[in-house]
Each structure stands twice: as structure tokens, then as C-alpha cells.
Scaffold this motif. Structure first.
Motif, PDB file in Angstrom:
ATOM      1  N   ASP A 153       0.615  -1.272  -0.086  1.00 53.60           N
ATOM      2  CA  ASP A 153      -0.161  -0.167   0.024  1.00 53.60           C
ATOM      3  C   ASP A 153       0.964   1.147   0.107  1.00 53.60           C
ATOM      4  OD1 ASP A 153      -2.340  -1.696  -0.053  1.00 53.60           O
ATOM      5  OD2 ASP A 153      -2.920  -1.075   1.964  1.00 53.60           O
ATOM      6  N   SER A 156      -1.047   2.957  -4.397  1.00 54.69           N
ATOM      7  CA  SER A 156      -2.346   2.539  -4.926  1.00 54.69           C
ATOM      8  C   SER A 156      -2.441   2.675  -6.542  1.00 54.69           C
ATOM      9  CB  SER A 156      -3.568   2.420  -4.171  1.00 54.69           C
ATOM     10  OG  SER A 156      -3.784   4.052  -4.261  1.00 54.69           O
ATOM     11  N   THR A 157      -3.444   2.161  -7.352  1.00 53.43           N
ATOM     12  CA  THR A 157      -3.540   2.616  -8.716  1.00 53.43           C
ATOM     13  C   THR A 157      -5.209   2.518  -9.077  1.00 53.43           C
ATOM     14  OG1 THR A 157      -3.599   0.318  -9.435  1.00 53.43           O
ATOM     15  CG2 THR A 157      -1.565   1.321  -9.280  1.00 53.43           C
ATOM     16  N   SER A 164       0.381   6.497  -0.773  1.00 59.70           N
ATOM     17  CA  SER A 164      -0.390   6.635   0.394  1.00 59.70           C
ATOM     18  C   SER A 164      -0.059   8.017   1.402  1.00 59.70           C
ATOM     19  CB  SER A 164      -0.228   5.481   1.360  1.00 59.70           C
ATOM     20  OG  SER A 164       1.233   5.053   1.765  1.00 59.70           O
ATOM     21  N   PRO A 174      -6.492   3.817   1.200  1.00 58.75           N
ATOM     22  CA  PRO A 174      -5.063   3.615   1.690  1.00 58.75           C
ATOM     23  C   PRO A 174      -4.322   4.751   2.705  1.00 58.75           C
ATOM     24  CG  PRO A 174      -5.504   2.883  -0.595  1.00 58.75           C
ATOM     25  CD  PRO A 174      -6.692   3.713  -0.087  1.00 58.75           C
ATOM     26  N   VAL A 201       0.647  -3.469  -6.830  1.00 56.28           N
ATOM     27  CA  VAL A 201      -0.043  -2.838  -5.684  1.00 56.28           C
ATOM     28  C   VAL A 201      -1.329  -3.627  -4.996  1.00 56.28           C
ATOM     29  CG1 VAL A 201       0.753  -0.514  -6.630  1.00 56.28           C
ATOM     30  CG2 VAL A 201      -1.648  -1.338  -6.937  1.00 56.28           C
ATOM     31  N   HIS A 203      -4.106  -2.302  -3.961  1.00 55.83           N
ATOM     32  CA  HIS A 203      -5.371  -1.721  -4.577  1.00 55.83           C
ATOM     33  C   HIS A 203      -5.128  -1.379  -5.894  1.00 55.83           C
ATOM     34  CE1 HIS A 203      -6.501  -2.428  -0.307  1.00 55.83           C
ATOM     35  NE2 HIS A 203      -5.530  -1.937  -0.052  1.00 55.83           N
TER      36      HIS A 203
END
Length: 224
Positions: A153, A156-157, A164, A174, A201, A203
């Protein structure tokens, strides 16, 4: 590419990394994810021989106990710092920022790690990289064969590549669960300096040639 993404609801990811002796599972996503993870491993025709956790948040360790119960003798690895959080020891450690606060869910697990990781350690083809900020002991993993970076984390994409360290209005979770945003920004810069060929990643989708997107995310976070 030796990486297979296993996603729950298109939101939370685990990864299977192919090695000569079997599969390394990175993170375990949400509770009740053991069946889809085993199904993905079955399609690859390889056993899961080790589990590595990027950090101790509940959406990354949610199926650890269920998986470990079906994999007697499996290696379970996590950083020494986040191993305390996995055991629900929330005590601040010496040297940590005074303004840092543990955020996000720490459900803990009954399964105890069999290996405590430090930066520079190798887990098969994966090199352990310090990536604190989202949690105190967060780690990333760099595949030395093809320079795929499994960043947990730290980035994130979902809704675009972001760190984050700054809230992404399209997917804020995140950052809202981040322990110390200034440290998270430092980590984002250090991960970018690795010049990864691919960014995977916790997420969102995996991004090829992510350098420019990582640069832009870092710039946005630094601007506040």
C-alpha cells in the motif's frame, strides 16, 4: 512474467510469484479469500510454499489463518516491526515519530510468522525493501528477475497511481489508514528510485513502465 494477481471484488489484491520450488504468495487479502487463492494456484499447477505479508492490516492478512491451516509447514514471513502488529501488540517503538498514529484495521492472526524479514533479505527471487509509512514496518518486494515491484500500500492504482501520503478522492482508504504520511512520502521516493519495470499494488491494477506516473504521484503528494 512470473506474477499472477488474485483480486477480491476488484479492490484488494494478493499476488502469486512463481519460483523454481513453487509459489510465493504475497498478502492474503480479505477473510474467506483462501478458495480463490488456492484456485489461482491450481491453475498455475504449483504449490504455495511460502506466504509473505507486506504489512499487518486486516485486508492483507485476512485469510492468513485459513491458508496456513491448509498448508502445514508453510513459511510465513513479515517484517519484525509489523510482526508485533500481527500479534496485536500496538506499542510504539523507540525512534518512531511522536506524531504518528496507528490507523486502519489490525485484526491480528493466530498464525505466527516463521521468518522475520529485514531490508536486503531475499525471499526466493524477491528482495525485501523497507517501505515504512503506511504502517511502521511496511515492506515492498522487488523481483530481481524482471524488476517488478510489489509495493503493498505504499502506492495504489485504483482511480490512478497515487502514494499513500496523499488522499486520492477516488480511493481514499489507503491514505486514511496510513500511520505517518511524511514517512510514506519518503518511501514513495525511495521506491521510485528503484526504477521498477512494473508496479504491483495492494489496491488496483498492475502498471507497466510506471515511472512517469510514480513521479507525478510523488509530486502531487509533496505539494500537499
Amino acid at each position: 512474467m512470473s506474477l499472477t494477481r488474485v483480486t477480491r471484488f476488484g479492490i484488494v489484491n494478493a499476488f502469486l510469484v512463481e519460483e523454481p520450488d513453487g509459489l510465493t504468495l504475497v498478502d492474503t487479502t480479505l477473510p474467506r479469500s483462501d478458495k480463490p487463492i488456492f484456485a489461482a494456484a491450481g491453475k498455475l499447477g504449483r504449490p504455495i510454499v511460502r506466504i509473505v505479508l507486506t504489512h499487518a492490516h486486516q485486508d492483507h492478512i485476512g485469510s492468513l489463518d485459513a491458508l496456513a491451516a491448509e498448508l502445514p509447514g508453510v513459511e510465513v514471513a513479515i517484517s519484525e516491526r509489523d510482526a508485533k502488529l500481527l500479534a496485536k501488540d500496538m506499542t510504539p517503538q523507540p525512534g518512531e515519530p511522536a506524531d504518528a498514529k496507528l490507523r486502519g484495521g489490525y485484526s491480528g492472526a493466530k498464525t505466527r510468522p516463521t521468518r522475520l524479514l529485514s531490508p536486503g533479505d531475499r525471499v526466493g527471487s524477491l528482495e525485501v525493501v523497507a517501505a515504512p509509512g503506511h504502517t511502521p514496518g511496511h515492506i515492498a518486494l522487488l523481483d530481481t528477475r524482471d524488476r517488478t515491484l510489489i509495493a503493498g500500500d505504499a502506492f495504489s492504482t485504483l482511480g490512478g497511481v497515487e502514494t499513500s501520503a496523499k488522499v486520492n478522492p477516488r480511493f481514499p482508504l489507503p491514505t486514511l489508514a496510513t500511520w505517518h504520511r511524511p514517512t510514506a512520502l519518503e518511501t514513495a521516493r525511495s521506491l521510485r528510485a528503484l526504477d521498477p519495470a512494473r508496479l504491483a499494488v495492494g489496491h488496483g491494477r498492475t502498471v507497466d513502465a510506471p515511472g512517469a506516473a510514480m513521479d507525478a504521484a510523488i509530486e502531487r503528494a509533496a505539494a500537499g
